[in-house]
Design a protein around this motif. Structure first.
Motif, mmCIF file in Angstrom:
data_model
loop_
_atom_site.group_PDB
_atom_site.id
_atom_site.type_symbol
_atom_site.label_atom_id
_atom_site.label_comp_id
_atom_site.label_asym_id
_atom_site.label_seq_id
_atom_site.Cartn_x
_atom_site.Cartn_y
_atom_site.Cartn_z
ATOM 1 N N PRO A 119 48.119 35.518 19.511
ATOM 2 C CA PRO A 119 49.626 35.828 19.769
ATOM 3 C C PRO A 119 49.988 35.535 21.187
ATOM 4 C CG PRO A 119 48.156 37.575 18.654
ATOM 5 C CD PRO A 119 47.339 36.630 19.112
ATOM 6 N N PRO A 120 50.938 34.589 21.202
ATOM 7 C CA PRO A 120 51.392 33.978 22.615
ATOM 8 C C PRO A 120 51.455 35.336 23.505
ATOM 9 C CG PRO A 120 52.609 33.084 20.891
ATOM 10 C CD PRO A 120 51.891 34.201 20.215
ATOM 11 N N ARG A 121 52.043 36.393 23.120
ATOM 12 C CA ARG A 121 52.396 37.534 24.281
ATOM 13 C C ARG A 121 51.019 38.113 24.744
ATOM 14 N NH1 ARG A 121 52.084 42.946 23.947
ATOM 15 N NH2 ARG A 121 51.787 42.786 21.628
ATOM 16 N N LYS A 122 49.854 37.972 23.988
ATOM 17 C CA LYS A 122 48.973 38.640 24.429
ATOM 18 C C LYS A 122 47.976 37.772 25.179
ATOM 19 C CE LYS A 122 48.050 42.407 20.844
ATOM 20 N NZ LYS A 122 47.301 42.758 19.784
ATOM 21 N N LEU A 123 48.123 36.386 24.842
ATOM 22 C CA LEU A 123 47.483 35.261 25.720
ATOM 23 C C LEU A 123 48.132 35.156 26.884
ATOM 24 C CD1 LEU A 123 45.437 33.094 25.678
ATOM 25 C CD2 LEU A 123 47.236 31.588 24.775
ATOM 26 N N ARG A 124 49.320 35.298 26.991
ATOM 27 C CA ARG A 124 50.022 35.278 28.343
ATOM 28 C C ARG A 124 49.611 36.330 29.263
ATOM 29 N NH1 ARG A 124 55.351 33.026 30.509
ATOM 30 N NH2 ARG A 124 55.648 34.229 32.438
ATOM 31 N N SER A 125 49.548 37.716 28.709
ATOM 32 C CA SER A 125 49.182 38.710 29.401
ATOM 33 C C SER A 125 47.506 38.740 29.883
ATOM 34 C CB SER A 125 49.038 39.970 28.460
ATOM 35 O OG SER A 125 50.094 40.384 28.123
ATOM 36 N N VAL A 126 47.025 37.958 29.382
ATOM 37 C CA VAL A 126 45.609 37.562 29.774
ATOM 38 C C VAL A 126 45.587 36.558 31.009
ATOM 39 C CG1 VAL A 126 43.047 36.534 29.247
ATOM 40 C CG2 VAL A 126 44.260 38.217 27.825
ATOM 41 N N LEU A 127 46.503 35.697 30.799
ATOM 42 C CA LEU A 127 46.822 34.700 31.838
ATOM 43 C C LEU A 127 47.331 35.480 33.333
ATOM 44 C CD1 LEU A 127 46.954 31.984 32.835
ATOM 45 C CD2 LEU A 127 49.079 31.546 31.800
ATOM 46 N N GLU A 128 48.415 36.453 32.970
ATOM 47 C CA GLU A 128 48.994 37.039 34.138
ATOM 48 C C GLU A 128 47.940 37.770 34.835
ATOM 49 O OE1 GLU A 128 51.973 38.929 32.052
ATOM 50 O OE2 GLU A 128 53.612 37.389 32.443
ATOM 51 N N SER A 129 46.987 38.494 33.767
ATOM 52 C CA SER A 129 45.935 39.292 34.724
ATOM 53 C C SER A 129 45.004 38.451 35.387
ATOM 54 C CB SER A 129 44.822 39.826 33.558
ATOM 55 O OG SER A 129 43.781 40.708 33.983
ATOM 56 N N CYS A 130 44.756 37.244 34.932
ATOM 57 C CA CYS A 130 43.966 36.237 35.617
ATOM 58 C C CYS A 130 44.630 35.748 37.072
ATOM 59 C CB CYS A 130 43.661 34.768 35.094
ATOM 60 S SG CYS A 130 42.676 35.138 33.589
ATOM 61 N N ALA A 131 45.943 35.659 36.956
ATOM 62 C CA ALA A 131 46.638 35.263 38.289
ATOM 63 C C ALA A 131 46.570 36.572 39.303
ATOM 64 C CB ALA A 131 48.019 35.037 37.933
ATOM 65 N N ALA A 132 46.744 37.711 38.806
ATOM 66 C CA ALA A 132 46.827 39.100 39.728
ATOM 67 C C ALA A 132 45.125 39.046 40.177
ATOM 68 C CB ALA A 132 47.071 40.010 39.037
ATOM 69 N N ARG A 133 44.368 38.684 39.773
ATOM 70 C CA ARG A 133 42.873 38.954 39.810
ATOM 71 C C ARG A 133 42.152 37.543 40.407
ATOM 72 N NH1 ARG A 133 40.996 43.774 38.137
ATOM 73 N NH2 ARG A 133 42.499 44.724 36.581
ATOM 74 N N THR A 134 43.036 36.605 40.777
ATOM 75 C CA THR A 134 42.474 35.306 41.012
ATOM 76 C C THR A 134 41.654 35.657 42.426
ATOM 77 O OG1 THR A 134 42.810 33.037 41.829
ATOM 78 C CG2 THR A 134 44.467 34.428 42.510
ATOM 79 N N SER A 135 40.426 34.957 42.326
ATOM 80 C CA SER A 135 39.394 35.230 43.513
ATOM 81 C C SER A 135 38.849 36.254 43.667
ATOM 82 C CB SER A 135 39.969 34.588 45.025
ATOM 83 O OG SER A 135 40.429 33.323 45.062
ATOM 84 N N ARG A 136 38.877 37.178 42.392
ATOM 85 C CA ARG A 136 38.109 38.367 42.423
ATOM 86 C C ARG A 136 37.039 38.159 41.308
ATOM 87 N NH1 ARG A 136 42.200 43.525 42.149
ATOM 88 N NH2 ARG A 136 43.103 43.287 44.528
ATOM 89 N N GLU A 137 36.058 39.026 41.325
ATOM 90 C CA GLU A 137 35.132 38.988 40.245
ATOM 91 C C GLU A 137 35.365 39.089 38.859
ATOM 92 O OE1 GLU A 137 31.357 41.119 40.808
ATOM 93 O OE2 GLU A 137 31.225 40.538 42.889
ATOM 94 N N LEU A 138 34.946 38.573 38.014
ATOM 95 C CA LEU A 138 35.660 38.539 36.649
ATOM 96 C C LEU A 138 35.271 40.091 36.091
ATOM 97 C CD1 LEU A 138 36.647 37.780 33.872
ATOM 98 C CD2 LEU A 138 34.394 36.517 33.613
ATOM 99 N N ASN A 139 36.325 40.622 35.555
ATOM 100 C CA ASN A 139 35.735 42.218 35.230
ATOM 101 C C ASN A 139 36.643 42.140 34.007
ATOM 102 O OD1 ASN A 139 36.273 45.004 34.361
ATOM 103 N ND2 ASN A 139 36.121 45.552 36.195
ATOM 104 N N LYS A 140 35.935 41.819 32.551
ATOM 105 C CA LYS A 140 36.649 41.432 31.366
ATOM 106 C C LYS A 140 37.143 42.745 30.800
ATOM 107 C CE LYS A 140 33.311 37.783 30.038
ATOM 108 N NZ LYS A 140 32.260 37.348 29.260
ATOM 109 N N GLN A 141 36.456 43.899 31.276
ATOM 110 C CA GLN A 141 37.177 45.128 30.679
ATOM 111 C C GLN A 141 38.658 45.487 31.325
ATOM 112 O OE1 GLN A 141 33.907 44.923 31.906
ATOM 113 N NE2 GLN A 141 32.554 45.729 30.381
ATOM 114 N N ALA A 142 38.649 45.110 32.685
ATOM 115 C CA ALA A 142 39.772 45.262 33.297
ATOM 116 C C ALA A 142 40.929 44.349 32.732
ATOM 117 C CB ALA A 142 39.694 45.082 34.834
#
Length: 434
Positions: free
Chosen positions: A230-253
């Motif tokens: 679903p485009p909306r959900k995939l975009r939300s994951v992308l936006e989360s990656c942008a907000a967390r760029t250069s941080r340790e990956l936290n899949k739960q977050a």
């Protein structure tokens, strides 16, 4: 209702990228020309859409098979061997993911005569092959070349300078005083690395990134995913990656940010990685240091896209003490990642952090030697900013080649034994020899 930008935008992105990329010399070009084409029959060049792959590689091609064109795509799907049969010289196969069948035909062409001439095929695309690992025919046949967006060295036309090599020779080179200030870096961060976007006005750059993200989510992801996300959900994951760029990956977050379950978030992260939009910076490990974490960092491929997705510009970024640190680090990491391909020695890039909170933003490893890098947005740095580097140096001894604190300061100086404070612009300003 928003609509997908469709084929017209895709063609527009490519033609604009070709036009803008032609203005800049690319480091991978001399690598391909001087080292790879004379030695191997097939190269596979991968990188994000619009980074300039087609323009750069077309300079070495005698003919081009562009699979984004409907006629070529249909021919390659129905008779992939026939699509290659009339090619002479070096053939560039562009946008391979539009007709993956062409890869099998290239494999067969290479396998028919193992002693066949070198430099027969260059394959380009904006999708990694990981999602097709089970059927990937390129193992042992294709030499992979990763292409990134424009480095500042390329924008400044500093040819043949590789900062990765220079960082392993900190004691033998003399870095120059920088002409850049903090605001210059902020503007460069939000401009990003895409050839089309770097010279646009801020307003037009927002428009371009908006269309690019729509193309990425609504078409590219749907094209390669076995289950259309679903485009909306995939975009939300992308936006989360942008907000967390250069941080340790936290899949739960990330799952929580996007409102999806853990497995779905993990799948979407893999999809974005396949599309070359995010990088996972692995955690560095050694038997010499105990209690190191194993979580990778997420780094957005392009800092300008990250800035767009979190809705910030140079002014507002400069007022955000948390985000500015992440974006400065992302800017430095993406500059260095692009230079790994052309480094004199094979070099890997990591981050380091132990369970007690000691950490180093970026770790470079080559032939048993380690370089540590800290990135600071401040224009004033000192010994306190090098604590992580000192920790690494003390644990590694002679294996520690050196460390640098990169910042918006202008004057390079030595902090301690094998530790230096350098302007961030040292990544694209060639030093002199001592």
């Amino acid at each position: 209702m928003a609509t997908s930008p469709g084929p017209q935008f895709e063609a527009g992105v490519q033609s604009q990228a070709d036009e803008r990329a032609a203005l800049y010399p690319r480091a991978v070009e001399w690598l391909v020309r001087d080292e790879l084409l004379p030695a191997f029959p097939a190269l596979w060049v991968v990188g994000p859409r619009g980074c300039g792959k087609s323009t750069s590689m077309s300079r070495f091609a005698d003919s081009v098979l562009d699979l984004s064109e409907p006629g070529n795509r249909l021919a390659a799907r129905e008779d992939p061997d026939g699509a290659l049969s009339h090619a002479g010289g070096t053939l560039l196969v562009d946008e391979w993911q539009e007709a993956p069948e062409i890869l099998g035909a290239i494999k067969r062409a290479v396998d028919v005569d193992r002693s066949s001439r070198r430099g027969r095929f260059i394959v380009t695309g904006s999708v990694r092959a990981a999602h097709q690992a089970a059927t990937w025919p390129g193992t042992g046949r294709f030499i992979r070349v990763r292409m990134h967006g424009l480095t500042r060295a390329e924008m400044e036309r500093v040819e043949r300078y590789n900062p990765v090599d220079a960082l392993f020779r900190l004691e033998q080179v003399q870095f120059a005083r920088s002409e850049w200030n903090r605001n210059d870096y902020l503007e460069a961060i939000v401009a990003g690395r895409f050839p089309v976007a770097v010279d646009l006005t801020a307003r037009n750059r927002r428009r371009w990134f908006r269309a690019y993200v729509e193309q990425l989510i609504d078409r590219d992801a749907q094209q390669i995913s076995l289950r259309s996300p679903p485009p909306r959900k995939l975009r939300s994951v992308l936006e989360s990656c942008a907000a967390r760029t250069s941080r340790e990956l936290n899949k739960q977050a990330t799952a929580r940010d996007a409102g999806v379950d853990f497995r779905t978030a993990d799948g979407y992260l893999g999809l974005l990685e396949d599309l070359c939009i995010i990088n996972r910076l692995p955690a560095w490990h050694t038997k010499r240091l105990q209690r190191l974490t194993r979580s990778p960092k997420i780094v957005m491929t392009d800092p300008g896209m990250a800035a767009h997705l979190v809705n910030t510009d140079a002014v507002s970024l400069g007022r955000d003490p948390v985000l500015i640190g992440q974006m400065f680090e992302t800017f430095a990491a993406t500059e260095l990642l692009a230079h790994l391909e052309t480094a004199a020695e094979e070099t890997q890039m990591f981050h380091a952090r132990d369970r007690d909170g000691k950490e180093v933003d970026i770790v470079l490893e080559s032939r048993g030697k380690i370089v540590g890098i800290e990135v600071k947005s401040s224009s004033v740095v000192g010994r306190d900013d090098a604590k992580g580097l000192m920790w690494l140096r003390e644990r590694l001894g002679d294996a520690f080649a050196g460390g640098a604190v990169l910042s918006s300061g202008r004057i390079p100086f030595q902090i301690d034994d094998r530790l230096w404070a350098l302007p961030l612009s040292a990544l694209w300003t060639a030093p002199g020899s001592l």
